[in-house]
Design an enzyme around this catalytic site. Structure first.
Site, PDB file in Angstrom:
ATOM      1  N   ASP A   1       0.821  -1.183   0.042  1.00  0.00           N
ATOM      2  CA  ASP A   1      -0.091  -0.040   0.202  1.00  0.00           C
ATOM      3  C   ASP A   1       0.812   1.416   0.053  1.00  0.00           C
ATOM      4  OD1 ASP A   1      -3.131   0.590   0.787  1.00  0.00           O
ATOM      5  OD2 ASP A   1      -1.809   2.188   1.114  1.00  0.00           O
TER       6      ASP A   1
ATOM      7  N   ASN B   1     -12.661  -3.403   2.714  1.00  0.00           N
ATOM      8  CA  ASN B   1     -13.616  -2.227   2.724  1.00  0.00           C
ATOM      9  C   ASN B   1     -14.452  -2.378   1.695  1.00  0.00           C
ATOM     10  OD1 ASN B   1     -12.111  -1.296   5.006  1.00  0.00           O
ATOM     11  ND2 ASN B   1     -10.706  -0.313   3.890  1.00  0.00           N
TER      12      ASN B   1
ATOM     13  N   GLN C   1     -14.672   2.069   1.335  1.00  0.00           N
ATOM     14  CA  GLN C   1     -13.773   1.984   0.134  1.00  0.00           C
ATOM     15  C   GLN C   1     -13.410   3.019  -0.562  1.00  0.00           C
ATOM     16  OE1 GLN C   1     -15.861  -1.017  -2.148  1.00  0.00           O
ATOM     17  NE2 GLN C   1     -14.101  -1.126  -3.577  1.00  0.00           N
TER      18      GLN C   1
ATOM     19  N   VAL D   1     -11.025   2.902  -3.461  1.00  0.00           N
ATOM     20  CA  VAL D   1     -10.879   2.394  -4.813  1.00  0.00           C
ATOM     21  C   VAL D   1     -11.706   1.258  -5.227  1.00  0.00           C
ATOM     22  CG1 VAL D   1      -8.980   1.254  -6.162  1.00  0.00           C
ATOM     23  CG2 VAL D   1      -8.384   2.934  -4.663  1.00  0.00           C
TER      24      VAL D   1
ATOM     25  N   HIS E   1     -10.507  -5.704  -3.441  1.00  0.00           N
ATOM     26  CA  HIS E   1      -8.948  -5.921  -2.577  1.00  0.00           C
ATOM     27  C   HIS E   1      -9.144  -6.426  -1.253  1.00  0.00           C
ATOM     28  CE1 HIS E   1      -9.873  -1.569  -2.419  1.00  0.00           C
ATOM     29  NE2 HIS E   1      -9.269  -1.532  -1.423  1.00  0.00           N
TER      30      HIS E   1
ATOM     31  N   HIS F   1      -7.014  -6.113   2.190  1.00  0.00           N
ATOM     32  CA  HIS F   1      -5.969  -5.357   3.029  1.00  0.00           C
ATOM     33  C   HIS F   1      -5.428  -6.578   3.810  1.00  0.00           C
ATOM     34  CE1 HIS F   1      -6.921  -1.077   1.955  1.00  0.00           C
ATOM     35  NE2 HIS F   1      -8.027  -1.578   1.749  1.00  0.00           N
TER      36      HIS F   1
HETATM   37  P1  AMP Z   1      -9.702   1.200   0.181  1.00  0.00           P
HETATM   38  O1  AMP Z   1     -10.112   2.301   1.184  1.00  0.00           O
HETATM   39  O2  AMP Z   1     -10.115  -0.123   0.803  1.00  0.00           O
HETATM   40  O3  AMP Z   1     -10.365   1.236  -1.197  1.00  0.00           O
HETATM   41  O4  AMP Z   1      -8.535   1.120  -0.045  1.00  0.00           O
HETATM   42  C1  AMP Z   1      -7.537   1.676  -0.946  1.00  0.00           C
HETATM   43  C2  AMP Z   1      -5.928   1.501  -0.565  1.00  0.00           C
HETATM   44  O5  AMP Z   1      -5.417   1.674  -1.860  1.00  0.00           O
HETATM   45  C3  AMP Z   1      -5.649   2.674   0.258  1.00  0.00           C
HETATM   46  O6  AMP Z   1      -5.172   2.127   1.418  1.00  0.00           O
HETATM   47  C4  AMP Z   1      -4.506   3.401  -0.423  1.00  0.00           C
HETATM   48  O7  AMP Z   1      -3.666   4.031   0.420  1.00  0.00           O
HETATM   49  C5  AMP Z   1      -4.280   2.531  -1.544  1.00  0.00           C
HETATM   50  N1  AMP Z   1      -3.560   2.999  -2.948  1.00  0.00           N
HETATM   51  C6  AMP Z   1      -4.261   3.967  -3.554  1.00  0.00           C
HETATM   52  N2  AMP Z   1      -3.312   4.042  -4.775  1.00  0.00           N
HETATM   53  C7  AMP Z   1      -2.244   3.360  -4.551  1.00  0.00           C
HETATM   54  C8  AMP Z   1      -1.106   2.977  -5.274  1.00  0.00           C
HETATM   55  N3  AMP Z   1      -0.999   3.660  -6.518  1.00  0.00           N
HETATM   56  N4  AMP Z   1      -0.386   2.049  -4.944  1.00  0.00           N
HETATM   57  C9  AMP Z   1      -0.657   1.298  -3.685  1.00  0.00           C
HETATM   58  N5  AMP Z   1      -1.720   1.621  -3.061  1.00  0.00           N
HETATM   59  C10 AMP Z   1      -2.453   2.593  -3.266  1.00  0.00           C
END
Ligand code: AMP
Length: 113
Positions: free
Chosen positions: A29, A86, A93, A95, A99, A101
């Protein structure tokens, strides 16, 4: 709709890769919330856990097995870790590409924020 994770999968943007196979990739991350914070992402574009169907059963099982293996490889299996998915707005959430974590290397607390 594609997300930033699709760009990582297609190698259009860089990421600190940890693992990959035909079905999934794992990378660190970019904004870690624990000493070990890895994202495990299926190549298939599923927006969230809310959109999975019975067709995804094998893929979801694969992700859980890989999460366990990655935790072992990262040295956090015995001490313990947390796997978080998430889901949608109130799940926090950001992204919209499914996924997991994998978080470890410190004491987790409960309930989560
Ligand atoms: P979520 O809130 O569960 O959608 O988590 C999305 C996660 O993606 C967050 O913890 C961000 O820090 C991570 N994230 C976003 N962009 C990138 C990236 N380019 N490379 C690695 N992690 C990322």
């Amino acid at each position: 709709m594609s997300s930033i994770f699709t760009k990582i999968i297609k190698r259009e943007i860089p990421a600190a890769m940890v693992y990959e196979d035909d079905e999934c990739i794992a990378f660190r991350d970019i904004d870690p919330k624990a000493p070990v914070h890895i994202l495990l992402v299926p190549r298939k574009e599923i927006p969230s856990l809310a959109q999975v169907t019975a067709e995804d059963k094998a893929l979801l099982g694969h992700l859980m097995v890989k999460a366990s293996e990655i935790a072992k490889a990262e040295g956090i299996s015995e001490s313990g870790y947390r796997v978080v998915v998430n889901t949608n707005k109130e799940g926090g959430q950001e992204v919209y590409h499914l996924h997991l974590h994998i978080l470890g290397g410190r004491q987790m607390t409960w309930p989560p924020g």
